[in-house]
Design an enzyme around this catalytic site. Structure first.
Site, PDB file in Angstrom:
ATOM      1  N   CYS A  35      10.087  -2.181  -1.594  1.00 11.41           N
ATOM      2  CA  CYS A  35       8.737  -1.835  -2.051  1.00 11.41           C
ATOM      3  C   CYS A  35       8.786  -0.826  -3.205  1.00 11.41           C
ATOM      4  CB  CYS A  35       7.990  -1.263  -0.845  1.00 11.41           C
ATOM      5  SG  CYS A  35       6.444  -0.456  -1.210  1.00 11.41           S
ATOM      6  N   GLU A  44      10.069   2.656  -2.324  1.00 15.17           N
ATOM      7  CA  GLU A  44      11.510   2.960  -2.356  1.00 15.17           C
ATOM      8  C   GLU A  44      12.003   3.154  -3.787  1.00 15.17           C
ATOM      9  OE1 GLU A  44      11.236   0.029  -0.007  1.00 15.17           O
ATOM     10  OE2 GLU A  44      11.419   1.307   1.753  1.00 15.17           O
ATOM     11  N   MET A  45      11.419   2.396  -4.716  1.00 12.28           N
ATOM     12  CA  MET A  45      11.813   2.553  -6.114  1.00 12.28           C
ATOM     13  C   MET A  45      11.537   3.997  -6.558  1.00 12.28           C
ATOM     14  SD  MET A  45      13.062  -0.305  -7.031  1.00 12.28           S
ATOM     15  CE  MET A  45      13.126  -0.191  -8.821  1.00 12.28           C
ATOM     16  N   LYS A  46      10.417   4.536  -6.088  1.00  6.45           N
ATOM     17  CA  LYS A  46      10.091   5.931  -6.419  1.00  6.45           C
ATOM     18  C   LYS A  46      11.027   6.897  -5.700  1.00  6.45           C
ATOM     19  CE  LYS A  46       5.343   5.640  -7.728  1.00  6.45           C
ATOM     20  NZ  LYS A  46       3.954   5.721  -7.308  1.00  6.45           N
ATOM     21  N   HIS A  93      11.011  -0.162   4.766  1.00  7.23           N
ATOM     22  CA  HIS A  93       9.889  -0.083   5.714  1.00  7.23           C
ATOM     23  C   HIS A  93       9.086  -1.377   5.753  1.00  7.23           C
ATOM     24  CE1 HIS A  93       8.401   1.114   1.792  1.00  7.23           C
ATOM     25  NE2 HIS A  93       7.195   0.730   2.166  1.00  7.23           N
ATOM     26  N   CYS A 152      -0.677   5.042  18.634  1.00  8.01           N
ATOM     27  CA  CYS A 152      -0.408   5.504  20.006  1.00  8.01           C
ATOM     28  C   CYS A 152      -1.563   5.150  20.928  1.00  8.01           C
ATOM     29  CB  CYS A 152      -0.125   7.009  20.019  1.00  8.01           C
ATOM     30  SG  CYS A 152      -1.582   8.044  19.771  1.00  8.01           S
ATOM     31  N   CYS A 198      -4.510   9.373  20.269  1.00  3.92           N
ATOM     32  CA  CYS A 198      -4.851  10.536  19.440  1.00  3.92           C
ATOM     33  C   CYS A 198      -6.237  10.364  18.818  1.00  3.92           C
ATOM     34  CB  CYS A 198      -3.794  10.744  18.356  1.00  3.92           C
ATOM     35  SG  CYS A 198      -3.848   9.520  17.035  1.00  3.92           S
ATOM     36  N   CYS A 254      -6.429   7.424  16.412  1.00  5.09           N
ATOM     37  CA  CYS A 254      -6.430   6.108  17.074  1.00  5.09           C
ATOM     38  C   CYS A 254      -7.765   5.832  17.761  1.00  5.09           C
ATOM     39  CB  CYS A 254      -5.289   6.010  18.083  1.00  5.09           C
ATOM     40  SG  CYS A 254      -3.683   5.788  17.292  1.00  5.09           S
ATOM     41  N   CYS A 306      -2.425   7.595  12.655  1.00  9.84           N
ATOM     42  CA  CYS A 306      -2.019   8.091  13.981  1.00  9.84           C
ATOM     43  C   CYS A 306      -1.160   9.355  13.865  1.00  9.84           C
ATOM     44  CB  CYS A 306      -1.230   6.977  14.683  1.00  9.84           C
ATOM     45  SG  CYS A 306      -0.517   7.465  16.253  1.00  9.84           S
ATOM     46  N   CYS A 348       4.044  -3.620   4.871  1.00 11.11           N
ATOM     47  CA  CYS A 348       3.573  -2.668   3.867  1.00 11.11           C
ATOM     48  C   CYS A 348       2.763  -3.349   2.771  1.00 11.11           C
ATOM     49  CB  CYS A 348       4.702  -1.846   3.251  1.00 11.11           C
ATOM     50  SG  CYS A 348       4.069  -0.728   1.984  1.00 11.11           S
TER      51      CYS A 348
HETATM   52  N1  APR Z   1      -0.780   1.469 -16.748  1.00 11.20           N
HETATM   53  C1  APR Z   1      -0.916   0.217 -16.223  1.00 11.20           C
HETATM   54  N2  APR Z   1       0.028  -0.359 -15.430  1.00 11.20           N
HETATM   55  C2  APR Z   1       1.143   0.348 -15.158  1.00 11.20           C
HETATM   56  C3  APR Z   1       1.350   1.657 -15.686  1.00 11.20           C
HETATM   57  C4  APR Z   1       0.322   2.213 -16.515  1.00 11.20           C
HETATM   58  N3  APR Z   1       0.431   3.435 -17.032  1.00 11.20           N
HETATM   59  N4  APR Z   1       2.548   2.101 -15.225  1.00 11.20           N
HETATM   60  C5  APR Z   1       3.073   1.124 -14.464  1.00 11.20           C
HETATM   61  N5  APR Z   1       2.229   0.062 -14.426  1.00 11.20           N
HETATM   62  C6  APR Z   1       2.393  -1.198 -13.700  1.00 11.20           C
HETATM   63  C7  APR Z   1       3.802  -1.769 -13.758  1.00 11.20           C
HETATM   64  O1  APR Z   1       4.003  -2.525 -14.955  1.00 11.20           O
HETATM   65  C8  APR Z   1       3.833  -2.647 -12.500  1.00 11.20           C
HETATM   66  O2  APR Z   1       3.396  -3.962 -12.763  1.00 11.20           O
HETATM   67  O3  APR Z   1       2.167  -0.962 -12.317  1.00 11.20           O
HETATM   68  C9  APR Z   1       2.839  -1.963 -11.548  1.00 11.20           C
HETATM   69  C10 APR Z   1       3.504  -1.296 -10.332  1.00 11.20           C
HETATM   70  O4  APR Z   1       4.060  -2.290  -9.542  1.00 11.20           O
HETATM   71  P1  APR Z   1       5.432  -2.126  -8.693  1.00 11.20           P
HETATM   72  O5  APR Z   1       6.324  -1.155  -9.370  1.00 11.20           O
HETATM   73  O6  APR Z   1       5.916  -3.498  -8.395  1.00 11.20           O
HETATM   74  O7  APR Z   1       4.961  -1.381  -7.355  1.00 11.20           O
HETATM   75  P2  APR Z   1       4.232  -1.912  -6.025  1.00 11.20           P
HETATM   76  O8  APR Z   1       5.244  -2.277  -5.018  1.00 11.20           O
HETATM   77  O9  APR Z   1       3.145  -2.865  -6.372  1.00 11.20           O
HETATM   78  O10 APR Z   1       3.585  -0.545  -5.537  1.00 11.20           O
HETATM   79  C11 APR Z   1       2.601   0.096  -6.314  1.00 11.20           C
HETATM   80  O11 APR Z   1       1.935   1.402  -4.413  1.00 11.20           O
HETATM   81  O12 APR Z   1       3.148   1.513  -2.439  1.00 11.20           O
HETATM   82  C12 APR Z   1       2.836   2.156  -3.611  1.00 11.20           C
HETATM   83  O13 APR Z   1       4.664   3.581  -4.099  1.00 11.20           O
HETATM   84  C13 APR Z   1       4.070   2.358  -4.431  1.00 11.20           C
HETATM   85  O14 APR Z   1       2.934   3.705  -5.940  1.00 11.20           O
HETATM   86  C14 APR Z   1       3.493   2.408  -5.780  1.00 11.20           C
HETATM   87  C15 APR Z   1       2.328   1.450  -5.777  1.00 11.20           C
HETATM   88 ZN    ZN Z   2       5.677   0.088   0.918  1.00 11.99          ZN
HETATM   89 ZN    ZN Z   3      -2.410   7.748  17.605  1.00  4.38          ZN
END
Ligand code: APR
Ligand code: ZN
Ligand code: ZN
Length: 374
Positions: free
Chosen positions: A47, A50-52, A69, A98, A101, A104, A112, A174
């Site tokens: 997801c 995780e990249m972040k 996750h 749970c 709480c 919930c 939760c 997720c």
């Molecule tokens: N303006 C517009 N689009 C943007 C910008 C910006 N400044 N910066 C990044 N993007 C776009 C990217 O090109 C990409 O298509 O946002 C998209 C983000 O997608 P992913 O990296 O694939 O992430 P995703 O898994 O969709 O999650 C998005 O939700 O769960 C959270 O931590 C996760 O914050 C993240 C977000």
């Molecule tokens: Zn996620």
């Molecule tokens: Zn709970």
């Protein structure tokens, strides 16, 4: 031979230190303790969160850690006192529920208290079930799916349809649920409305699916990568725009396009600047902006306070507002009844051993979701 009650040696992807790539290792997976469940993971997504985390942009994590996750699997064994799930059952998880709480018990709340406690990256007794090379390895969000086996709390496991394809429905843990629910539950998108979605990754595309299901008339996708536009339109976006193609700020472009602003605007990137732009794109009185992307801990938002004077609102959303054990089985049955397109989010599938390739694929922007098979 049964593995119940025994330590299982298995493969997992560990991040040893902040900023390190994943390292495939053999780990020892202890049996589940009371009210815990050991799962054989069948599939897991990688997801944006995780990249972040890999860029150490995120929350306070402890290392070494097993992340992941977005998974689904089969219950291998259960600890003492577990009554709601059984060995052999198809399991799935999201936040904990749970059932006791204050969150919930509130039907509009899904955060939760037991999930908050899982943020220590350890099991409830303060220890880990994973070890590698003599070291204890931290869990992540009570899931840790980048492993052949994991141990999680019973209250986070959801029983799902035994015929559901785990390599697809793992995305309910997720990405899909987070985006789809942000539109349906958090924003409560109305039929005929005008929506905009900032960020067209797996989460943003799932928001589009939710807006479409709710009957939105217009869904405007916003992304700096125009390669995302084709799929966004397939999922239901009526038009897509790239902020870099305009001299004006994107909020002004959205006002020009819509006349009076967007009624439901979603930020699915996790960047304070795009949150501010998404809020400013909203209709001045009834516009609702939902932050779906994960903002780094301590990130400060800079928004003009006057934007709220006329009634605009800004909301957060976690796991799409779904109560995991109650709602995920229903989402899975809706998927089985082909009520929405989940499969389109899956662009790649790789063996867990190739997780660093999946990271590279995500970086290219060509990958929406890569499913990893342990
Ligand atoms: N303006 C517009 N689009 C943007 C910008 C910006 N400044 N910066 C990044 N993007 C776009 C990217 O090109 C990409 O298509 O946002 C998209 C983000 O997608 P992913 O990296 O694939 O992430 P995703 O898994 O969709 O999650 C998005 O939700 O769960 C959270 O931590 C996760 O914050 C993240 C977000
Ligand atoms: Zn996620
Ligand atoms: Zn709970």
């Amino acid at each position: 031979m049964s593995t119940t009650g025994k330590v299982i040696r298995c493969r997992a992807a560990i991040v040893w230190n902040p900023g390190d790539p994943f390292s495939i290792e053999e780990v020892e997976m202890a049996p589940p303790k009371a009210k815990e469940v050991r799962i054989k993971i069948m599939a897991t997504g990688l997801c944006g969160t995780e990249m972040k985390m890999l860029k150490s942009e995120n929350i306070r994590l402890h290392y070494p850690i097993i992340m992941g996750h977005e998974g689904a699997g089969i219950v291998e064994s259960v600890g003492e006192g577990v009554s709601s799930v059984k060995t052999g059952m198809n399991g799935h998880w999201g936040l904990s529920q749970c059932g006791e709480c204050a969150s919930c018990l509130n039907f509009e709340d899904n955060f939760c208290i037991q999930f908050k406690q899982a943020q220590t990256n350890l099991m409830p007794d303060g220890t880990s079930r994973f070890t590698c090379k003599g070291k204890s390895i931290y869990h992540f969000a009570n899931t840790s799916t980048f492993s052949e086996y994991t141990v999680i709390k019973e209250i986070s496991v959801t029983k799902i349809d035994a015929t559901a394809p785990l390599e697809k429905v793992c995305l309910f843990s997720c990405g899909f649920s987070t985006g789809y629910g942000a539109a349906i539950n958090t924003a409560k998108v109305t039929p005929g409305s005008v929506c905009a979605v900032f960020g067209l990754g797996g989460v943003g595309l799932s928001v589009i699916t939710g807006c479409k299901a709710a009957g939105a008339a217009r869904i405007i996708g916003v992304d700096i990568n125009k390669e995302k536009f084709k799929k966004a339109k397939e999922m239901g976006a009526t038009e897509c725009i790239n902020p870099q193609d305009f001299k004006k700020p994107i909020q002004e472009v959205l006002f020009d396009l819509t006349g009076s602003g967007v009624e439901f605007c979603f930020e699915a990137i996790g960047n304070p600047d795009t949150v501010a732009a998404a809020l400013a794109s909203c209709h001045e009185s009834h516009g609702v902006c939902v932050i779906v992307g994960l903002l780094a801990a301590g990130a400060q938002l800079s928004v003009d306070g006057h934007l709220f004077f006329s009634g605009r609102s800004l909301k957060g959303s976690v796991f799409g507002g779904w109560k995991s054990r109650e709602h995920i089985p229903k989402l899975v049955s809706d998927y089985m009844a082909q009520k929405f397109n989940l499969d389109a989010l899956i662009t790649h599938t790789l063996d867990l051993g190739k997780i660093n390739e999946a990271v590279e694929l995500m970086k290219t922007g060509k990958c929406i979701r890569c499913i990893l098979l342990p």
